[in-house]
Design an enzyme around this catalytic site. Structure first.
Site, PDB file in Angstrom:
ATOM      1  N   CYS A 107      10.533   4.608   0.083  1.00 41.73           N
ATOM      2  CA  CYS A 107       8.917   4.281   0.780  1.00 41.73           C
ATOM      3  C   CYS A 107       8.295   3.943  -1.453  1.00 41.73           C
ATOM      4  O   CYS A 107       9.141   4.963  -2.079  1.00 41.73           O
ATOM      5  CB  CYS A 107       8.494   6.034   0.790  1.00 41.73           C
ATOM      6  N   CYS A 110       5.885   6.908  -2.661  1.00 32.32           N
ATOM      7  CA  CYS A 110       6.490   8.504  -3.529  1.00 32.32           C
ATOM      8  C   CYS A 110       7.513   8.773  -2.298  1.00 32.32           C
ATOM      9  O   CYS A 110       8.777   8.041  -3.025  1.00 32.32           O
ATOM     10  CB  CYS A 110       4.702   9.171  -3.125  1.00 32.32           C
ATOM     11  N   SER A 111       7.636   9.650  -1.132  1.00 31.48           N
ATOM     12  CA  SER A 111       9.052   9.420  -0.597  1.00 31.48           C
ATOM     13  C   SER A 111       8.151  10.152   0.975  1.00 31.48           C
ATOM     14  O   SER A 111       8.666  10.652   1.754  1.00 31.48           O
ATOM     15  CB  SER A 111       9.813  11.371  -0.906  1.00 31.48           C
ATOM     16  N   CYS A 112       7.899   8.849   1.631  1.00 34.99           N
ATOM     17  CA  CYS A 112       7.194   9.001   2.716  1.00 34.99           C
ATOM     18  C   CYS A 112       8.752   8.958   3.843  1.00 34.99           C
ATOM     19  O   CYS A 112       9.508   7.586   3.136  1.00 34.99           O
ATOM     20  CB  CYS A 112       6.520   7.773   3.583  1.00 34.99           C
TER      21      CYS A 112
HETATM   22 FE    FE Z   1       5.857   8.484   0.304  1.00 37.79          FE
END
Ligand code: FE
Length: 199
Positions: A107, A110-112
């Site tokens: 991602c 961010c951190s999906c």
């Molecule tokens: Fe994300």
């Protein structure tokens, strides 16, 4: 599961105190219910994790019809095993590794991450280094994870978003033709489903 890219986050004591103070303040004002909070934490600590994704992959390896449903519409297919929906409410797409094609997931924003199938993302997945380099130099990143691909293998990098998250279906290891689903699921690793490991 010890390797150099694993995360070992320690929450500093002052942060833990602040979280506790916030939780208390929000509870007193009636904004949150501590029981609900406990249920959510319990879900992520004990019920949700890579073992869920591993079951999905093992089923797909063993059941060609399930596999085509999974590749066609993963959000719906994982529901057959009781995953998705409630916890996540977002779409997941499964991308299949094949001879000559390797997929990896990032991602960049961010951190999906497909929580319902993999649990919480590892620290390195959230790091700026991984998020930026996975796209610009995927082969170097893979090499650092110990994944050496021959130059004729195509690498596809998939950028997960809040609405659409990706899961890699690793290639079924050779010599596992006789193994049942439970045994196969033991072979599927978290990093294998992110695409930063081969099985
Ligand atoms: Fe994300």
């Amino acid at each position: 599961m010890a390797h150099s890219h694993d995360d070992h986050h320690k929450v500093p004591a002052d942060v833990a105190l602040r979280v506790k103070a916030l939780e208390t303040a929000l509870t007193r004002r009636g904004y949150i219910n501590p029981d609900t909070l406990e249920a959510i934490i319990d879900t992520y600590e004990h019920k949700v994790g890579p073992q869920n994704g591993a079951r999905v992959i093992a089923r797909a390896w063993n059941d060609p019809d399930f596999k085509s449903r999974l590749l066609d519409n993963a959000s719906s297919a994982v529901g057959e095993l009781g995953f998705g929906g409630i916890i996540e409410g977002t779409d997941v797409t499964v991308v299949e590794n094949r001879p000559g094609l390797h997929n990896m997931v990032v991602c960049t924003l961010c951190s999906c991450y497909p929580w319902a199938l993999l649990g919480l993302p590892p620290g390195w997945y959230k790091s700026f280094a991984y998020r930026s380099r996975a796209v610009s130099e995927p082969r170097s990143v893979l090499a650092e994870f110990g994944v050496e691909l021959s130059p004729d293998v195509e690498v596809r990098v998939w950028d997960s978003t809040a609405e659409l998250r990706y899961l890699v279906m690793p290639q079924r290891p050779e010599g596992t033709e006789d193994q049942d689903e439970a045994a196969l699921a033991q072979l599927v690793t978290r990093n294998g489903m992110i695409g930063t490991a081969l099985l």
